[in-house]
Design a protein around this motif. Structure first.
Motif, PDB file in Angstrom:
ATOM      1  N   PRO B  71       0.971  -1.374  -0.001  1.00  0.00           N
ATOM      2  CA  PRO B  71       0.300  -0.231   0.043  1.00  0.00           C
ATOM      3  C   PRO B  71       1.035   0.557   0.411  1.00  0.00           C
ATOM      4  CG  PRO B  71      -0.428  -0.677   2.149  1.00  0.00           C
ATOM      5  CD  PRO B  71       1.144  -1.670   0.917  1.00  0.00           C
ATOM      6  N   ALA B  72       1.620   1.547  -1.571  1.00  0.00           N
ATOM      7  CA  ALA B  72       2.305   2.399  -1.280  1.00  0.00           C
ATOM      8  C   ALA B  72       1.815   4.206  -0.907  1.00  0.00           C
ATOM      9  CB  ALA B  72       3.077   2.695  -2.656  1.00  0.00           C
ATOM     10  N   ALA B  73       0.851   3.500  -1.660  1.00  0.00           N
ATOM     11  CA  ALA B  73       0.482   5.799  -1.138  1.00  0.00           C
ATOM     12  C   ALA B  73      -0.488   5.947  -0.191  1.00  0.00           C
ATOM     13  CB  ALA B  73      -0.651   5.393  -2.422  1.00  0.00           C
ATOM     14  N   SER B  74      -0.584   4.524   0.675  1.00  0.00           N
ATOM     15  CA  SER B  74      -1.215   4.807   1.769  1.00  0.00           C
ATOM     16  C   SER B  74       0.473   5.323   2.727  1.00  0.00           C
ATOM     17  CB  SER B  74      -1.917   3.610   2.779  1.00  0.00           C
ATOM     18  OG  SER B  74      -0.071   2.915   2.950  1.00  0.00           O
ATOM     19  N   LEU B  75       1.649   5.492   2.468  1.00  0.00           N
ATOM     20  CA  LEU B  75       2.939   5.940   3.182  1.00  0.00           C
ATOM     21  C   LEU B  75       3.361   7.118   2.391  1.00  0.00           C
ATOM     22  CD1 LEU B  75       5.184   2.763   3.074  1.00  0.00           C
ATOM     23  CD2 LEU B  75       3.380   3.786   5.081  1.00  0.00           C
ATOM     24  N   MET B  76       2.665   8.207   1.792  1.00  0.00           N
ATOM     25  CA  MET B  76       2.691   8.870   1.247  1.00  0.00           C
ATOM     26  C   MET B  76       2.398  10.294   2.234  1.00  0.00           C
ATOM     27  SD  MET B  76       3.935   9.103  -1.602  1.00  0.00           S
ATOM     28  CE  MET B  76       3.807  10.811  -2.424  1.00  0.00           C
ATOM     29  N   GLY B  77       3.157  11.353   2.482  1.00  0.00           N
ATOM     30  CA  GLY B  77       3.494  11.806   3.686  1.00  0.00           C
ATOM     31  C   GLY B  77       3.598  11.631   5.058  1.00  0.00           C
ATOM     32  N   ALA B  78       4.069  10.212   5.327  1.00  0.00           N
ATOM     33  CA  ALA B  78       4.280   9.939   5.857  1.00  0.00           C
ATOM     34  C   ALA B  78       5.547  10.168   7.331  1.00  0.00           C
ATOM     35  CB  ALA B  78       4.056   8.354   5.972  1.00  0.00           C
ATOM     36  N   GLY B  79       6.185  10.590   6.429  1.00  0.00           N
ATOM     37  CA  GLY B  79       8.071  11.168   6.203  1.00  0.00           C
ATOM     38  C   GLY B  79       7.436  12.493   7.954  1.00  0.00           C
ATOM     39  N   GLU B  80       6.589  13.148   7.983  1.00  0.00           N
ATOM     40  CA  GLU B  80       5.959  13.591   8.482  1.00  0.00           C
ATOM     41  C   GLU B  80       6.325  13.422   9.941  1.00  0.00           C
ATOM     42  OE1 GLU B  80       2.438  15.689   7.408  1.00  0.00           O
ATOM     43  OE2 GLU B  80       2.118  16.806   9.231  1.00  0.00           O
ATOM     44  N   VAL B  81       5.155  11.919  10.023  1.00  0.00           N
ATOM     45  CA  VAL B  81       5.321  11.804  11.543  1.00  0.00           C
ATOM     46  C   VAL B  81       6.477  10.823  12.014  1.00  0.00           C
ATOM     47  CG1 VAL B  81       3.976   9.900  12.480  1.00  0.00           C
ATOM     48  CG2 VAL B  81       2.751  11.502  10.474  1.00  0.00           C
ATOM     49  N   LEU B  82       7.283  10.624  10.367  1.00  0.00           N
ATOM     50  CA  LEU B  82       8.134   9.629  11.160  1.00  0.00           C
ATOM     51  C   LEU B  82       9.383  10.404  11.393  1.00  0.00           C
ATOM     52  CD1 LEU B  82       8.953   6.533  11.466  1.00  0.00           C
ATOM     53  CD2 LEU B  82       9.910   6.632   8.598  1.00  0.00           C
ATOM     54  N   PHE B  83       9.183  11.558  10.656  1.00  0.00           N
ATOM     55  CA  PHE B  83      10.740  12.666  11.130  1.00  0.00           C
ATOM     56  C   PHE B  83      10.748  12.567  12.206  1.00  0.00           C
ATOM     57  CE2 PHE B  83      12.902  16.530  10.265  1.00  0.00           C
ATOM     58  CZ  PHE B  83      13.950  15.973  10.356  1.00  0.00           C
ATOM     59  N   PRO B  84       9.842  13.616  12.877  1.00  0.00           N
ATOM     60  CA  PRO B  84       9.700  13.669  14.070  1.00  0.00           C
ATOM     61  C   PRO B  84       9.702  12.483  15.682  1.00  0.00           C
ATOM     62  CG  PRO B  84       8.765  14.497  13.954  1.00  0.00           C
ATOM     63  CD  PRO B  84       8.345  13.728  13.319  1.00  0.00           C
ATOM     64  N   ARG B  85      10.229  11.084  14.887  1.00  0.00           N
ATOM     65  CA  ARG B  85      10.233  10.774  15.511  1.00  0.00           C
ATOM     66  C   ARG B  85      11.481   9.638  15.551  1.00  0.00           C
ATOM     67  NH1 ARG B  85       5.191   7.278  17.858  1.00  0.00           N
ATOM     68  NH2 ARG B  85       7.277   6.468  18.885  1.00  0.00           N
ATOM     69  N   LEU B  86      12.241   9.551  14.654  1.00  0.00           N
ATOM     70  CA  LEU B  86      13.654   9.368  14.323  1.00  0.00           C
ATOM     71  C   LEU B  86      14.652  10.401  14.791  1.00  0.00           C
ATOM     72  CD1 LEU B  86      13.368   7.800  11.210  1.00  0.00           C
ATOM     73  CD2 LEU B  86      13.184   6.315  13.138  1.00  0.00           C
ATOM     74  N   VAL B  87      14.577  11.652  14.142  1.00  0.00           N
ATOM     75  CA  VAL B  87      16.020  12.321  14.292  1.00  0.00           C
ATOM     76  C   VAL B  87      16.010  12.472  16.120  1.00  0.00           C
ATOM     77  CG1 VAL B  87      16.246  14.809  14.137  1.00  0.00           C
ATOM     78  CG2 VAL B  87      14.958  13.770  12.610  1.00  0.00           C
ATOM     79  N   PRO B  88      14.778  12.271  17.338  1.00  0.00           N
ATOM     80  CA  PRO B  88      15.597  12.705  18.471  1.00  0.00           C
ATOM     81  C   PRO B  88      16.310  11.322  18.550  1.00  0.00           C
ATOM     82  CG  PRO B  88      13.152  12.887  18.596  1.00  0.00           C
ATOM     83  CD  PRO B  88      13.499  12.778  17.025  1.00  0.00           C
ATOM     84  N   LEU B  89      16.513   9.801  18.131  1.00  0.00           N
ATOM     85  CA  LEU B  89      17.308   8.933  18.404  1.00  0.00           C
ATOM     86  C   LEU B  89      18.383   9.284  18.420  1.00  0.00           C
ATOM     87  CD1 LEU B  89      15.210   6.153  16.680  1.00  0.00           C
ATOM     88  CD2 LEU B  89      15.193   6.566  19.442  1.00  0.00           C
ATOM     89  N   LEU B  90      18.768   9.766  16.820  1.00  0.00           N
ATOM     90  CA  LEU B  90      20.491  10.315  16.540  1.00  0.00           C
ATOM     91  C   LEU B  90      20.756  11.510  17.497  1.00  0.00           C
ATOM     92  CD1 LEU B  90      19.464  11.202  13.292  1.00  0.00           C
ATOM     93  CD2 LEU B  90      20.097   8.883  13.843  1.00  0.00           C
TER      94      LEU B  90
END
Lengths: 327, 648
Positions: B71-90
């Protein structure tokens, strides 16, 4: 039982005295590097054996094996007939070890330090004070008994280390370069102390870089290079093994070509080197003693003003035996 | 014409990087670290993306796309949610790793006595400092580079502004520089790596605490990033609630939506100035602290404390409870030295440490009790409890891991090992020498626990000592508190002894022990999942799942039994998880408090078993840990196999 049998096989020297230290084909490796390459050695009770070799020759590794501090090695090692691998606890009871580099507990005084090790050597409480007083007296450390160990000089620390290993009256002493870093006075004092221990009948395995020191102290020496024993025996035996020429310096009033020819013709004189103010004669000592040389020179008509045999020292032997290769 | 050299030669940096590349452990640690970080990133990504997909599905936006049915289209724009969750790990990786990587940079030169030789070269002090800083930054940045493909993937999902991505990279770089310069400063001040290590993390902990109090006071790059994300999320963004920014800052940050790079750059200026300050301080300290003799910071602190109490005692009439006396060991020399001659073992010093620790603890506890009368909360004590536990964790880990390595470093171990003391005796006596210290460190933890009992009784939750059931419950909690605290501290001591004993250097043993302690906490996260940690706040899981999940997580945590014991008090709340006890019983058919008691007993028993197993393991392998010949190992065949075929 098995260990005892192995010990019997390994430590009985050819009908003389039992061996206090016995090594059979000892090999020590660190990763791919082989520090000791099959050393075999027997040191009878009461002997002082000097271990000589350049840095990285494998001396300290051999000491660590005998001191039960080297878990991985091949071959056999016995101290007073006890297998180092199978009976390490018993070995620790009969052996005292002074490593080449050692620290002291800086938070203790000398007396506390010795009490600490007296307890570690399981000396009964009632006997401890007397034993500690004895070793302090023997090592001439009594006046430093209440001094903090951290403030002692290097020489004093070495003496304290010796006092420590004497606490449980071990039969064998393993001293890895006990004189290193000491000033001349401390070195002489240490040598005298070691002589006293020799008189007490202790078997001592000692390594040192100061070769003349070992020559004065040891009954036998072993020269080790790159993990191999290159020579072993008494000093005289080693000189014989090496077929070292004795060099004698002479000066004569009537030195000239005629006398030179006569000197060269003396049986046993290998060569004569003309130097600025003297001649250097190289002779085979087994064919011609110094006294015979003197007689020969007089017979040749030499009017001697100087006859000086060069000291044949361990440095020469060491340089001849080793190639200066280090690990 | 000769072209001037644009890039300076940087011999020190070259040497450092060559040394680093020659070490096998560099590759092992880096590979392991990268695997852990990537696993963590993937795990978070998977959780976030599946939640995102569920939300999209609920909104009826599911679209079928892609040849593989993904379901690729369902992931469109998911970066908006994923980005704030991943960067704190770095950012977290930088905060955790950078101090440990930098703290040894100058102290190692001091420990090897090579700093003097650097001074007699043509390298200026500032060059030395810069090259040292770079030598630690390069490995950290290469480590972070490994995660950049992941960031690229997130960017490709859409929803992440390119300018925000650049601002984030800029901020991560400055976060590295900030923590590296702090670590470097500590390294210039301290004479040992262990001292610099502890100080670096203490300073990092201070920064963390200040951020928690008011982030605007400490505008670290991470705080700026949070402000940036809060501003981008709008006035009611998920981040903005946690930031207590001042009005001027808020209005400035609000412009981040239009010009994120400019805002980020301006906000980074305090961090840049801090880095410059730390670097200049390092340069200033480099010469002045180069040849300072090694002396224990702790010992000096104790001596200061000693002098203070001495003066206090003189004024109070000179009462001496414990006098210094000359004593000699009787049977256990190692324990005797640890207890009578070491600063962390002497009763006189320890009582003073206890007073210093206990006085503020009691004060805060009493204040909490006074202010919490008739309120239903005891959360005010949680930071204090956490602080007491972290202090105990730090001290016990450092002390336990250096029990043997300190002897090895000071070259006193060989003399000890050539005595007839068995390895088992040496280790038992060493750990026994720590017991007084453990008691001192356990006291503040238990004080907080006892205060919690008092607060529970007077909190108006209907708990009364006249109620026999509740009295028994509180007594059980008190007994288990004592038992679990003691078990945990002992477990930590033995674990640190196991991890640290083989190390040749003290710093390495401390690093290893701290890594293992933190690693165990990390494992519990991965095994049980993040949602369950925030018990009661999870909407995805029910009370039973949360309770059991927490218990499972506690099995893996080093402080699991402490946590389990704490859960007994929560059981006394009338509405755990917002449900009444009766409704929970009706829902699951289980008596919830009783379930919690059993789970708590299970966790505490498990940790006790772990302690005994670990202790037995350490004692069994004592000779190997100490590095000497062991006859029992020969007999058991462990060593025999090593020498098979040797010709016996």
């Amino acid at each position: 039982m098995q260990g005892e049998q192995a010990a019997d096989a390994g430590v009985q020297l050819s009908g003389v005295r039992p061996a206090a230290i016995s090594l059979r084909n000892l090999r020590v490796t660190y990763g791919r590097f082989e520090a000791v390459k099959g050393i075999s050695l027997d040191i009878p009770e009461g002997e002082v054996f000097g271990f000589i070799g350049p840095n990285g020759a494998g001396k300290s590794s051999t000491f660590r094996v005998l001191a039960t501090l080297q878990p991985k090695f091949q071959g056999q090692a016995y101290v007073c007939g006890l297998d180092v691998l199978r009976q390490p606890q018993k070995v620790r009871d009969v052996m005292g070890f002074v490593p080449d580099f050692f620290g002291v507990y800086e938070d203790l005084t000398s007396l506390e330090y010795l009490h600490f090790f007296a307890a570690a050597y399981r000396i009964p409480s009632a006997k401890r004070k007397g034993t500690i007083d004895d070793v302090l007296t023997l090592t001439d450390m009594t006046h430093k008994a209440h001094s903090p160990v951290d403030g002692l000089s290097r020489g004093m620390k070495q003496r304290l280390a010796l006092a420590r290993v004497l606490l449980h009256d071990p039969k064998v002493l393993l001293l890895d370069e006990p004189s290193s870093g000491l000033d001349p006075r401390a070195r002489i004092e240490m040598r005298e102390l070691l002589k006293a221990l020799r008189e007490m009948g202790k078997t001592i395995l000692i390594s040192s870089h100061i070769l003349s020191e070992l020559a004065q102290l040891c009954t036998r020496i072993g020269i080790i290079e790159l993990g191999r024993m290159v020579a072993e025996g008494s000093l005289n035996e080693i000189y014989r093994q090496l077929q070292l020429m004795r060099v004698v310096h002479i000066r004569a009033d009537n030195a000239g070509p005629e006398l030179l020819e006569k000197v060269r013709a003396i049986a046993g004189v290998e060569s004569v080197e003309q130097q600025v103010d003297r001649w250097a004669l190289r002779l085979r000592e087994e064919d011609l003693s110094i006294a015979d040389l003197h007689a020969g020179l007089v017979a040749a008509g030499a009017r001697l003003t100087m006859l000086q045999p060069e000291a044949m020292d361990m440095e020469t032997a060491f340089m001849k035996l080793t190639e200066g290769k280090t690990a | 014409m000769r072209i001037p050299r644009l890039v300076p030669e940087l011999p020190l940096l070259r040497r450092e990087l060559t040394e680093l590349s020659a070490r096998k452990r560099t590759y092992v640690v880096r590979s392991l670290g990268a695997m852990v970080l990537l696993a963590w990133v993937l795990w978070v990504s998977q959780n976030v993306l599946s939640a995102w997909q569920q939300q999209q599905q609920q909104r009826g936006m599911w679209a079928f796309g892609g040849a593989l049915g993904v379901p690729a289209a369902s992931l469109m724009g998911a970066g908006e949610v994923l980005f704030p969750r991943l960067v704190p790990l770095l950012f977290l990786a930088v905060q955790l790793l950078m101090p440990s990587m930098v703290c040894g940079s100058i102290t190692i030169e001091k420990e090897r006595n090579t700093l003097g030789t650097l001074f007699v070269t043509r390298l200026t002090p500032l060059t030395i400092v810069f090259e040292k800083l770079l030598s630690r930054l390069v490995p950290m940045l290469t480590f972070l580079l490994l995660t950049f493909p992941m960031l690229a993937f997130v960017y490709s999902l859409g929803g992440v502004d390119q300018r925000v991505l650049l601002a984030t990279i800029w901020l991560i770089l400055w976060e590295c520089l900030l923590y590296a310069s702090i670590g470097l400063m500590c390294s210039a001040w301290y004479t040992t790596t262990v001292g610099a290590f502890v100080a670096s993390y203490v300073l990092s902990a201070v920064i963390f605490t200040l951020i928690r109090l008011n982030p605007v006071l400490v505008p670290t790059p991470y705080v700026i990033w949070q402000l940036l994300m809060g501003a981008l999320a709008g006035p009611f963004g998920w981040q903005s609630g946690s930031i207590m920014a001042g009005a001027a800052v808020t209005s400035f940050v609000a412009r981040a939506g239009q010009e994120p790079i400019r805002v980020t750059f301006v906000l980074t200026i305090p961090a840049m100035l801090t880095v410059v300050f730390c670097v200049m301080t390092t340069r200033f300290l480099l010469y002045r602290r180069a040849f300072v003799s090694q002396s224990s910071l702790l010992l000096r602190a104790f001596r200061m404390l000693d002098g203070f109490f001495q003066r206090l005692n003189d004024r109070a009439g000179g009462v001496q409870i414990i006098a210094d006396r000359e004593s000699y060991p009787d049977e256990d020399p190692v324990t005797w030295r640890e207890r009578e001659k070491k600063s962390m073992g002497r009763a006189r010093y320890l009582i003073r440490i206890l007073v210093v620790l206990e006085f503020p603890t009691l004060f805060v506890c009493l204040m909490s009790v006074m202010y919490s009368v008739n309120s239903n909360t005891s959360s005010g004590l949680t930071p204090l409890w956490l602080l007491a536990w972290l202090l105990a964790l730090m001290i016990v880990t450092v002390k336990g891991s250096t029990l043997i390595s300190s002897e090895r470093t000071r070259e006193t171990l060989d003399a000890l090992l050539s005595t007839p003391l068995s390895g088992r005796d040496i280790l038992l006596q060493k750990v026994a020498g720590m017991r007084r210290l453990l008691l001192v460190l356990a006291t503040p933890i238990l004080t907080v626990n006892l205060t919690l009992v008092m607060m529970t009784v007077q909190s108006g939750l209907g708990v009364s000592l006249a109620n026999l059931n509740q009295l028994l419950w509180l007594l059980t909690y008190a007994v288990l508190s004592v038992f679990s605290t003691w078990t945990t501290l002992q477990l930590l001591a033995w674990l640190a002894a196991l991890v640290g004993s083989r190390a040749r250097a003290q710093a390495r043993s401390v690093f290893a022990a701290v890594t293992v302690a933190l690693g165990l906490a990390g494992v519990s996260w991965f095994v049980v999942g993040q949602e369950r940690i925030f018990a009661g706040q999870s909407e995805l899981r029910g009370p039973l799942e949360v309770t059991v999940g927490n218990a499972v997580r506690q099995l893996f945590r080093i402080d699991g039994s402490l946590q389990a014991t704490q859960s007994l008090l929560w059981s006394m709340e009338p509405r755990p998880y917002g449900y009444s006890t009766e409704s929970l019983e009706g829902l699951y058919g289980i008596n919830f408090p009783l379930l919690r008691l059993f789970l708590c007993l299970g966790v505490v028993a498990w940790h006790w078993i772990l302690l005994r197993t670990l202790r037995a393991l350490v004692l069994r392998r004592s000779q190997w840990l100490l590095g000497r010949v062991d006859e029992s190992e020969w007999e058991s065949g462990a060593v025999k196999s090593l020498f098979s075929g040797v010709g016996r």
